[in-house]
Design a protein around this motif. Sequence first.
Motif, PDB file in Angstrom:
ATOM      1  N   ILE A 720       0.836  -1.190   0.000  1.00  0.00           N
ATOM      2  CA  ILE A 720       0.000   0.000   0.000  1.00  0.00           C
ATOM      3  C   ILE A 720       0.879   1.251   0.000  1.00  0.00           C
ATOM      4  N   THR A 721       0.384   2.310  -0.579  1.00  0.00           N
ATOM      5  CA  THR A 721       1.057   3.611  -0.568  1.00  0.00           C
ATOM      6  C   THR A 721       0.290   4.532   0.362  1.00  0.00           C
ATOM      7  N   VAL A 722       1.009   5.203   1.247  1.00  0.00           N
ATOM      8  CA  VAL A 722       0.387   6.097   2.220  1.00  0.00           C
ATOM      9  C   VAL A 722       0.735   7.531   1.867  1.00  0.00           C
ATOM     10  N   ASP A 723      -0.281   8.372   1.702  1.00  0.00           N
ATOM     11  CA  ASP A 723      -0.062   9.795   1.429  1.00  0.00           C
ATOM     12  C   ASP A 723       0.155  10.519   2.751  1.00  0.00           C
ATOM     13  N   THR A 724       1.341  11.061   2.944  1.00  0.00           N
ATOM     14  CA  THR A 724       1.668  11.740   4.193  1.00  0.00           C
ATOM     15  C   THR A 724       2.700  12.819   3.928  1.00  0.00           C
ATOM     16  N   ASP A 725       2.659  13.860   4.741  1.00  0.00           N
ATOM     17  CA  ASP A 725       3.589  14.969   4.556  1.00  0.00           C
ATOM     18  C   ASP A 725       4.852  14.821   5.395  1.00  0.00           C
ATOM     19  N   ASP A 726       4.698  14.380   6.646  1.00  0.00           N
ATOM     20  CA  ASP A 726       5.824  14.458   7.565  1.00  0.00           C
ATOM     21  C   ASP A 726       5.976  13.239   8.466  1.00  0.00           C
ATOM     22  N   ILE A 727       4.968  12.370   8.521  1.00  0.00           N
ATOM     23  CA  ILE A 727       5.026  11.213   9.414  1.00  0.00           C
ATOM     24  C   ILE A 727       4.827   9.957   8.576  1.00  0.00           C
ATOM     25  N   ASP A 728       5.811   9.068   8.596  1.00  0.00           N
ATOM     26  CA  ASP A 728       5.756   7.863   7.781  1.00  0.00           C
ATOM     27  C   ASP A 728       5.499   6.632   8.636  1.00  0.00           C
ATOM     28  N   PRO A 729       4.843   5.610   8.089  1.00  0.00           N
ATOM     29  CA  PRO A 729       4.661   4.361   8.841  1.00  0.00           C
ATOM     30  C   PRO A 729       6.008   3.710   9.116  1.00  0.00           C
ATOM     31  N   GLU A 730       6.147   3.151  10.313  1.00  0.00           N
ATOM     32  CA  GLU A 730       7.405   2.547  10.729  1.00  0.00           C
ATOM     33  C   GLU A 730       7.321   1.028  10.814  1.00  0.00           C
ATOM     34  N   GLY A 731       6.108   0.487  10.752  1.00  0.00           N
ATOM     35  CA  GLY A 731       5.933  -0.960  10.879  1.00  0.00           C
ATOM     36  C   GLY A 731       4.969  -1.293  11.986  1.00  0.00           C
ATOM     37  N   ASN A 732       4.024  -2.193  11.689  1.00  0.00           N
ATOM     38  CA  ASN A 732       3.032  -2.689  12.653  1.00  0.00           C
ATOM     39  C   ASN A 732       1.951  -1.678  13.006  1.00  0.00           C
ATOM     40  N   GLU A 733       1.807  -0.628  12.190  1.00  0.00           N
ATOM     41  CA  GLU A 733       0.669   0.251  12.376  1.00  0.00           C
ATOM     42  C   GLU A 733      -0.622  -0.465  11.960  1.00  0.00           C
ATOM     43  N   THR A 734      -1.722  -0.042  12.561  1.00  0.00           N
ATOM     44  CA  THR A 734      -3.023  -0.616  12.241  1.00  0.00           C
ATOM     45  C   THR A 734      -3.501  -0.123  10.880  1.00  0.00           C
ATOM     46  N   VAL A 735      -4.073  -1.011  10.085  1.00  0.00           N
ATOM     47  CA  VAL A 735      -4.702  -0.644   8.818  1.00  0.00           C
ATOM     48  C   VAL A 735      -6.216  -0.651   9.017  1.00  0.00           C
ATOM     49  N   TRP A 736      -6.850   0.485   8.759  1.00  0.00           N
ATOM     50  CA  TRP A 736      -8.303   0.623   8.913  1.00  0.00           C
ATOM     51  C   TRP A 736      -8.966   0.589   7.542  1.00  0.00           C
ATOM     52  N   HIS A 737     -10.144  -0.031   7.471  1.00  0.00           N
ATOM     53  CA  HIS A 737     -10.918  -0.048   6.231  1.00  0.00           C
ATOM     54  C   HIS A 737     -12.390   0.122   6.585  1.00  0.00           C
ATOM     55  N   ASN A 738     -12.995   1.182   6.069  1.00  0.00           N
ATOM     56  CA  ASN A 738     -14.403   1.484   6.366  1.00  0.00           C
ATOM     57  C   ASN A 738     -14.681   1.521   7.867  1.00  0.00           C
ATOM     58  N   GLY A 739     -13.751   2.128   8.602  1.00  0.00           N
ATOM     59  CA  GLY A 739     -13.959   2.315  10.035  1.00  0.00           C
ATOM     60  C   GLY A 739     -13.661   1.109  10.891  1.00  0.00           C
ATOM     61  N   LYS A 740     -13.154   0.031  10.279  1.00  0.00           N
ATOM     62  CA  LYS A 740     -12.839  -1.173  11.035  1.00  0.00           C
ATOM     63  C   LYS A 740     -11.371  -1.546  10.840  1.00  0.00           C
ATOM     64  N   VAL A 741     -10.823  -2.214  11.859  1.00  0.00           N
ATOM     65  CA  VAL A 741      -9.443  -2.692  11.772  1.00  0.00           C
ATOM     66  C   VAL A 741      -9.409  -3.876  10.820  1.00  0.00           C
ATOM     67  N   SER A 742      -8.592  -3.767   9.747  1.00  0.00           N
ATOM     68  CA  SER A 742      -8.539  -4.864   8.785  1.00  0.00           C
ATOM     69  C   SER A 742      -7.285  -5.713   8.958  1.00  0.00           C
ATOM     70  N   ASN A 743      -6.191  -5.100   9.347  1.00  0.00           N
ATOM     71  CA  ASN A 743      -4.952  -5.853   9.564  1.00  0.00           C
ATOM     72  C   ASN A 743      -3.887  -4.898  10.037  1.00  0.00           C
ATOM     73  N   LYS A 744      -2.634  -5.369   9.982  1.00  0.00           N
ATOM     74  CA  LYS A 744      -1.535  -4.496  10.370  1.00  0.00           C
ATOM     75  C   LYS A 744      -0.552  -4.367   9.228  1.00  0.00           C
ATOM     76  N   GLU A 745       0.201  -3.245   9.279  1.00  0.00           N
ATOM     77  CA  GLU A 745       1.231  -2.978   8.285  1.00  0.00           C
ATOM     78  C   GLU A 745       2.548  -3.478   8.853  1.00  0.00           C
ATOM     79  N   THR A 746       3.402  -4.066   8.004  1.00  0.00           N
ATOM     80  CA  THR A 746       4.561  -4.788   8.531  1.00  0.00           C
ATOM     81  C   THR A 746       5.866  -4.020   8.446  1.00  0.00           C
ATOM     82  N   SER A 747       6.100  -3.259   7.410  1.00  0.00           N
ATOM     83  CA  SER A 747       7.364  -2.534   7.315  1.00  0.00           C
ATOM     84  C   SER A 747       7.182  -1.369   6.359  1.00  0.00           C
ATOM     85  N   HIS A 748       8.167  -0.486   6.324  1.00  0.00           N
ATOM     86  CA  HIS A 748       8.010   0.698   5.478  1.00  0.00           C
ATOM     87  C   HIS A 748       9.166   0.788   4.506  1.00  0.00           C
TER      88      HIS A 748
END
Length: 748
Positions: A720-748
């Motif tokens: 996945i590509t994340v649009d961000t200006d100054d804060i980047d995912p570092e790994g293991n952040e929660t992935v939300w889809h339609n207001g629900k937790v769908s999974n986790k992100e593993t690395s950046h």
Amino acid sequence: GDASSILGKRWKDTADTVIIGGGCVGVSLAYHLAKGGMKDVVLLEKSELTAGSTWHAAGLTTYYHPGINLKKVHYDSIKLYETLEAETGQAIGFHQPGSVRIASSAARVDEMKYQMTRTHWHVTQQYLIGPEKVQELFPLLNMDKVLAGLYTPGDGHIDPYSLTMALAAGARMYGAQIYNPAPVTSLKPTADGKWDVQTPHGTILANRIVNTAGFWAREVGKMIGFEHPTIPVHHQYVVTATVPEVKALKKELAVIRDLEGSYYLRQERDGLLFGPYEKMEKMVLQDSWVRDGVPPGFGKELFESDLDRIMEHVEMAMEMVPVLKKADIINVVSGPITYTPDLLPMVGPHQGVRNYWTAIGFGYGIIHAGGIGKFLSDWIRNGEPPYDLIECDPNRYGKWTDVPFICAKARESYGFNNVVGYPKEERFAGRPTSRTSGVYELLKDKASMGFHAGWEQPHWFYKPGDDMGYKPSFRRTNWFGPVGRECQLVMEKVGVIDLTPFGKFIVKGKDSHKLLDRLFANSMPKVGQTNISHMLTPTGRVYAEVTITQLTPGEFLLITGSGSELHDLRWIETEAADGGYDVNISNVTEDVGVLGIAGPNSRKVLQKLTDEDLSEAGFKFLHCKSIKLAGIPVRAIRISYTGELGWELYMDQKNMAAVYQAMMEAGKDEGIDNFGTYAMSSLRLEKGFRGWGAEPADFIGKAALQEIKAKGLKRKLSYITVDTDDIDPEGNETVWHNGKVSNKETSH
């Protein structure tokens, strides 16, 4: 007969598992193994249960941990403690008023927001709360500096002695034997991988032994030739008399952790208990025990207290909790707790001998005991770990972990107990170790160095005008621009990287091909070829990813990640021994240096230094050749984890500097320069590089993998590509889809 009269029970001379040490961790393991159905479990305690660090512990319990895997350990511990009293009939003094980590700086608020991004896919509840809620949970706080809090319901504290006795009662109830006093005097391996465990009462023949001996763990390890990197530190906490304002409360105070003040504080009956972590220059190590051993007879003794050493923290606690100013101190406890260099315990089977396990080095043994007992019991009974806990693998340390390093890192870890936990954290005490590559001296002043399994390895390189040095942040920081520059270098020109920290093994002998066929879910490469293969567990999960090259008939070079070196070697050695394979396995990690060269101009640069044909037809992808670069013997593998054209060059460490300098000189016209591991990781992820081979013979986990495939996959790796200006995912952040937790992100 003598043993029976002394111990009050019949002596067993055989056991499936012998556990050495009767603190809360060892007793928890005995409980879980016996409850899980293991019949012959014996625990040996040299004096009495809880002697050592358990009996005087402050007993804090928390779901919180900044790492994602140890959260599971904490969760399993608390869930066990919630039901243990009903199961065993033993009171354990478990209080669960919740806990609050207090933020009194902007950086702390950022840290809590960062931790909140990583928590929603986990079952543990955790909330970022404002000052009003903080005060509601702990109404005796001075709120002047409180900006926010990280609130974890269900946290609290437990009586360590009662907990251990309840676990012991449960262990006995399910059939385990606990012998004390029963000091272990000798450990002798047998030819078939078992152990003769010798005590004054007799010898037990055990299928495996588990060292859970707390600050005696080094003594137990020395019996079989190991110098475990554990060291006792002095930790103090203070208990007050009744505080009228506490006594008047209608409900128990939440436990607080004042991170800037570096202390914890909780209610103790109608008074308060608080324990600080003083700075590294003030804390005290019991390093004489590392050199000379623990004094005979030391068990339920304490050290002399020293309030002056912690007075700075006492004053901060009085400012944050003003009722402390008038409180009378009735007890100051100063006792030994065990630290490892990185403050994480050493849990699992140990490389170098068969069937020797450890669960040692617990700085927080009470909250770890229940979960680690379950984790190790599952692993021992089922033949594989229930989940990944590689950060606690005992084999993350090696011969480079000497006593000066242990002391320096333990001081740092204790003093840094409550520092802000930034992503990509580096700590610098005790560095460099003996593990430096052949180009370290050439690169050390040009780069921001990272620490990988004892090695120094460049993360990113400086240029004139760059903001130099290690400057951690939750936002984009000084390395962001330079790493982008290095990615561009590799994509458009040519870059060189030091990859020496890779774990490197040679496997050869009559049964080498047969062993590797059994270990890996891939066909072995032909002579002069390379593939990327996976070792699987019996249930079909990935245990390790390894690059395999067949150098000559029956001689294989195996390459694994730096953090997996002895972790993977142990797995290979165990299968070789248990299966009776005629092979020779040697660890050449420290002998062989590795340089990577990657980018569209990499072929041009190397071709200037060798007569070997490096053309597409002459040197194909995933092929290996012995060549000479600038007259120096090098084993070249055409592979690149950046996704660009590239080679890995394996050579004697002493030749690394010469090869490096020759490449840098030859590549001037091609724009050659250095790049580090941050750029390599970024390029690897963007390319989505993977390699899979044909399915081979009956490898470990094959049947389970076929079953998983037949049932259909439940999870898929996606980019996945994340649009961000100054804060980047570092790994293991929660992935939300339609207001629900769908999974986790593993690395950046």
